[in-house]
Enzyme design. Sequence first.
Site: not given
Length: 138
Positions: A95, A104, A97, A9-10, A74, A17, A71, A22
């Site tokens: 995985e 964070r 990111h 998502p996103n 969330a 964004r 990825n 990012y």
Amino acid sequence: MKLHIINGPNLNLLGRREPEIYGNQSFNDYLDELKQKYTSVELSYFHSNIEGEIISELHEADDNVDGIILNAAAYTHTSIAIADAIKAIETPVIEVHISNVFAREEFRKRSYIAPVVLGSISGFGLRSYALAVESFLD
Ligand code: DQA
């Protein structure tokens, strides 16, 4: 070698964004760069904002590709269902990111996916995806 990138998502909004986190580049632009850099790799790409579609895509990709670069965005921090899907398939998953999730908020430090993947790459910007490709090539 066939590698399949799955973005959650996103991540379709990359480039606009939260650019301070990012970056400014769209994923499609970056994907073109990856394809030019790794000409020996057959790179395919899927994006969805919907958890169930990501799960179905993991099932679909199983046995059709040599590796999956995921990825889950969330959903990384919430989705037992995606973790179960990774456990259910044979194809190895890395995985990734873009941001360093450990630097964070607290809730980003938990990954349901990390225990069931080959390995995790976090915090190298979009280059995290290239590092995952390199890992599969090794
Ligand atoms: C992300 C990190 C996640 O915590 C976040 O929800 C994302 C992107 C990353 O690539 O840095 O959407 O997976």
